[in-house]
Enzyme design. Structure first.
Site, mmCIF file in Angstrom:
data_model
loop_
_atom_site.group_PDB
_atom_site.id
_atom_site.type_symbol
_atom_site.label_atom_id
_atom_site.label_comp_id
_atom_site.label_asym_id
_atom_site.label_seq_id
_atom_site.Cartn_x
_atom_site.Cartn_y
_atom_site.Cartn_z
ATOM 1 N N GLY A 1 6.462 -12.888 5.093
ATOM 2 C CA GLY A 1 6.833 -14.068 4.527
ATOM 3 C C GLY A 1 8.254 -14.106 3.244
ATOM 4 O O GLY A 1 8.710 -13.179 2.793
ATOM 5 N N HIS A 2 9.089 -15.185 4.355
ATOM 6 C CA HIS A 2 10.647 -15.017 4.061
ATOM 7 C C HIS A 2 10.941 -16.501 3.100
ATOM 8 O O HIS A 2 11.520 -17.540 4.274
ATOM 9 C CB HIS A 2 11.197 -14.631 4.912
ATOM 10 C CG HIS A 2 13.281 -14.672 4.382
ATOM 11 N ND1 HIS A 2 13.393 -14.739 2.706
ATOM 12 C CD2 HIS A 2 13.899 -14.701 5.051
ATOM 13 C CE1 HIS A 2 14.903 -14.654 3.548
ATOM 14 N NE2 HIS A 2 15.153 -14.642 4.990
ATOM 15 N N THR B 1 23.000 -9.884 -6.288
ATOM 16 C CA THR B 1 23.632 -9.956 -7.544
ATOM 17 C C THR B 1 22.514 -11.208 -8.871
ATOM 18 O O THR B 1 22.878 -11.661 -8.812
ATOM 19 C CB THR B 1 24.260 -9.772 -8.249
ATOM 20 O OG1 THR B 1 25.268 -11.011 -7.818
ATOM 21 C CG2 THR B 1 25.462 -8.930 -7.644
ATOM 22 N N ARG C 1 -0.117 -15.661 -6.623
ATOM 23 C CA ARG C 1 -0.094 -14.617 -7.763
ATOM 24 C C ARG C 1 0.808 -13.247 -9.021
ATOM 25 O O ARG C 1 1.659 -13.470 -8.071
ATOM 26 C CB ARG C 1 -1.428 -13.491 -6.712
ATOM 27 C CG ARG C 1 -2.127 -12.484 -7.763
ATOM 28 C CD ARG C 1 -3.366 -12.345 -6.282
ATOM 29 N NE ARG C 1 -2.452 -11.957 -5.022
ATOM 30 C CZ ARG C 1 -3.375 -10.802 -4.261
ATOM 31 N NH1 ARG C 1 -4.087 -9.925 -4.302
ATOM 32 N NH2 ARG C 1 -2.378 -10.747 -2.849
ATOM 33 N N THR D 1 -4.287 -10.108 3.709
ATOM 34 C CA THR D 1 -3.203 -11.953 4.358
ATOM 35 C C THR D 1 -3.910 -12.007 4.656
ATOM 36 O O THR D 1 -3.291 -13.512 4.257
ATOM 37 C CB THR D 1 -1.735 -11.756 4.641
ATOM 38 O OG1 THR D 1 -2.320 -11.013 5.922
ATOM 39 C CG2 THR D 1 -0.967 -10.703 4.025
ATOM 40 N N LYS E 1 14.319 -8.690 1.778
ATOM 41 C CA LYS E 1 15.433 -8.337 3.279
ATOM 42 C C LYS E 1 15.473 -8.807 3.742
ATOM 43 O O LYS E 1 17.176 -8.970 4.436
ATOM 44 C CB LYS E 1 14.261 -7.563 4.119
ATOM 45 C CG LYS E 1 13.661 -6.359 3.219
ATOM 46 C CD LYS E 1 12.664 -5.583 4.590
ATOM 47 C CE LYS E 1 10.934 -6.681 5.117
ATOM 48 N NZ LYS E 1 10.606 -6.511 3.846
ATOM 49 N N ASP F 1 8.345 -7.806 -0.497
ATOM 50 C CA ASP F 1 8.877 -8.133 -0.551
ATOM 51 C C ASP F 1 10.073 -8.277 -1.717
ATOM 52 O O ASP F 1 10.453 -8.238 -2.720
ATOM 53 C CB ASP F 1 8.007 -9.216 -2.341
ATOM 54 C CG ASP F 1 6.328 -9.495 -1.705
ATOM 55 O OD1 ASP F 1 6.330 -10.179 -0.488
ATOM 56 O OD2 ASP F 1 5.283 -8.469 -1.962
HETATM 57 P P1 IMP Z 1 -2.301 -7.232 6.398
HETATM 58 O O1 IMP Z 1 -1.003 -7.198 7.121
HETATM 59 O O2 IMP Z 1 -2.260 -8.515 5.796
HETATM 60 O O3 IMP Z 1 -3.037 -6.684 7.151
HETATM 61 O O4 IMP Z 1 -2.856 -6.896 4.647
HETATM 62 C C1 IMP Z 1 -2.948 -5.144 4.455
HETATM 63 C C2 IMP Z 1 -2.018 -5.211 2.736
HETATM 64 O O5 IMP Z 1 -0.740 -5.156 3.145
HETATM 65 C C3 IMP Z 1 -2.481 -5.894 1.645
HETATM 66 O O6 IMP Z 1 -2.724 -5.013 0.691
HETATM 67 C C4 IMP Z 1 -1.337 -7.035 1.945
HETATM 68 O O7 IMP Z 1 -1.836 -7.578 0.627
HETATM 69 C C5 IMP Z 1 -0.312 -5.458 2.360
HETATM 70 N N1 IMP Z 1 1.326 -7.297 2.521
HETATM 71 C C6 IMP Z 1 1.546 -7.464 3.622
HETATM 72 N N2 IMP Z 1 2.032 -8.183 4.208
HETATM 73 C C7 IMP Z 1 2.889 -7.812 3.195
HETATM 74 C C8 IMP Z 1 4.464 -8.903 2.057
HETATM 75 O O8 IMP Z 1 5.156 -9.100 3.131
HETATM 76 N N3 IMP Z 1 4.397 -7.875 0.892
HETATM 77 C C9 IMP Z 1 3.139 -6.963 0.522
HETATM 78 N N4 IMP Z 1 2.369 -6.655 0.445
HETATM 79 C C10 IMP Z 1 2.029 -7.032 2.033
#
Ligand code: IMP
Length: 494
Positions: free
Chosen positions: A88-89, A481, A369, A176, A58, A55
């Site tokens: 997600g972006h 900025t 969250r 996720t 990028k 997050d």
């Molecule tokens: P997964 O990628 O769905 O398997 O999630 C595994 C871990 O990576 C979890 O702790 C998610 O919250 C974290 N995670 C996956 N994608 C992101 C993201 O884009 N930003 C922050 N955390 C992420």
């Protein structure tokens, strides 16, 4: 971290804050690292990865890199090397918000070529929904899309297994919910479905065998696959459904993906070598180095390779990371955010954390969250930079700074015996260390907001950038900025 490394950080602190040394961060780099890279790297090639725990923003930077290329009269190729619908972006196009999950940020530039690499796991239904959405907001064609035929599929079955595991582990999985880990696990277990399986003539048979396997796995966890509810981009959530329903749901994707699916190697080879090299290549990572299974804080890690090394894996060894001129890690400039159960040593005073959370909208983009906000942790960021071979830093949220609150930076930890130590990718270790801080002069972030020129940065911001980037060991490349697309400045010349 050894005591000598700590001494070098202390010397750096004196150089910047006592002797007034800025190490040139008050002006653009004399040499453009994209045009004249060190060593054997290809010019015009840049990779952008998250440098902390995700997050970092990028996508916005990749969008800017695309626009820079287009302004220079060259359409870029944007290659996404890892992850899937867990990314997600959000971008705003023609006044409308569009969320990109599986498509890289270049999708919105119709002149660009975008490649979903072999290292990705792809949910076909969500991808088609995303393509439709991008077309709707741009009012026409999007970038030229290529999907590597060897990319792995992450289907509703994988999402269901993840949901069943979450129930089994009483909510402990923390993923996720997009089936990312089960899809990558399919590769390790030697039974993946790939994009080419979905466009094969007998795709129904292949999906049938896959469904039977996942029905058995999910049944073993006490659930009936057909009745498991999983997230969906078009309808928020759907039931996986019985086998026939599951299979027929893939009919449109089986037809549509045939148009995009191919071996991406010849395209990459051609662009990499044969054209000059003039075509800008932008490698876009998903997630972040701190979410890597080997280097992050286990178990809050993702299954793909979010480091620059993931590019070599995704491209079947075509590009080793050191052949890419600029490998930029994006981090939040003045703090770090984290979602999940990991407990980082540099917990922030909660009143300041809440102020930052509100000002920087640090709430999960899908779940809302609240994210954890922690102080900048040099041992951790130095570790991620070193382990990934990062060459440059992208600093986002440079406007999050308050004149009444110094910027607190952790220089090192000590262990229970009082010995200086650095980051280790282990929650047990991180929970036991004591962080040690320096308080650095802050600036008025609201006054800086929207700055597009280095000349608009107050001295405290320049000092901080000089200190932070030297301490991590990578010069700055860009900074954001403010939330607007134009609120961005660069150390690239020209
Ligand atoms: P997964 O990628 O769905 O398997 O999630 C595994 C871990 O990576 C979890 O702790 C998610 O919250 C974290 N995670 C996956 N994608 C992101 C993201 O884009 N930003 C922050 N955390 C992420």
């Amino acid at each position: 971290m050894n005591p000598a490394a700590l001494e070098s950080i202390q010397a750096l602190h004196r150089a910047v804050y006592v002797e007034g040394e800025l190490f040139g961060v008050d002006r653009p780099h004399a040499v453009d690292p994209l045009q004249a890279p060190d060593g054997p790297a290809r010019p015009n090639a840049i990779a952008v990865a998250g440098g902390a725990f995700g997050d970092e923003g990028k996508g916005r930077v990749v969008d800017e890199l695309c626009m820079r290329s287009l302004r220079a009269g060259r359409a870029p190729l944007v290659y996404r090397w890892n992850g899937g619908a867990n990314a997600g972006h959000t971008v705003i196009v023609n006044g409308q918000r569009v969320a990109l999950h599986q498509l890289p940020s270049g999708a919105l530039h119709r002149e660009a070529v975008i490649v979903l690499g072999k290292g990705m796991v792809i949910h076909p239904g969500d991808l088609l929904a995303e393509i439709d959405r991008v077309r709707a907001v741009t009012g026409g064609p999007m970038a030229t899309l290529i999907i590597d035929e060897n990319a792995v599929l992450a289907l509703d079955t994988h999402r269901a297994l993840e949901a069943a595991l979450r129930d089994w582990q009483t909510g402990g999985s923390g993923a996720t919910g997009r089936g990312i880990a089960p899809a990558y696990a399919d590769v390790v277990y030697r039974h993946p479905l790939r994009v080419r399986d979905l466009i094969a003539a007998d795709w129904r048979d292949r999906l049938r065998r896959h469904y039977a396997l996942y029905a058995a796995l999910v049944k073993g966890l006490g659930r009936d696959l057909a009745t498991v509810r999983v997230p969906s981009l078009r309808a928020e959530s759907i039931l996986v459904g019985p086998e026939s329903e599951f299979i027929e749901r893939h009919g449109p994707a089986a037809t549509a993906l045939d148009v995009y699916a191919q071996d991406s190697r010849p395209v990459l080879e051609n662009v990499w070598a044969a054209d000059g090299p003039t075509t800008p290549i932008i490698f876009e990572g998903a997630q972040a180095i701190g979410l890597d299974t080997r280097w992050g804080v286990y178990p809050d890690v993702t299954a793909s390779d979010p480091t620059f090394d993931g590019i070599a894996h995704s491209t079947e060894g075509m590009f080793r990371s050191e052949e890419i001129a600029v490998r930029a890690g994006a981090i939040k400039a003045t703090y770090t955010s984290s979602v999940g159960s990991r407990r980082l040593p540099t917990a922030m005073d909660e009143a300041l954390a809440q102020r930052i959370r509100d000002d920087a909208h640090e709430y999960g983009s899908t779940t809302r969250r609240p994210r954890d906000i922690v102080y900048i942790d040099l041992p951790c960021l130095r570790f991620f930079a070193r382990i990934s071979g990062m060459t440059h830093l992208i600093l986002t949220h440079l406007d999050i700074s308050y004149p009444d609150a110094p910027i607190r930076v952790c220089t090192h930890y000590t262990d229970r015996r009082g010995h200086v130590c650095g980051y280790r990718p282990d929650q047990g270790f991180l929970s036991a260390v004591t962080p040690h801080y320096l308080d650095l002069p802050a600036w008025d972030g609201a006054a800086l907001r929207g700055a597009q020129e280095l000349a608009a940065l107050p001295r405290e911001a320049l000092q901080y950038v000089a200190f932070l980037t030297r301490a991590i060991g990578c010069p700055p490349l860009m900074a954001t900025t403010g939330p607007e697309r134009t609120a961005l400045l660069s150390w690239l010349p020209g």
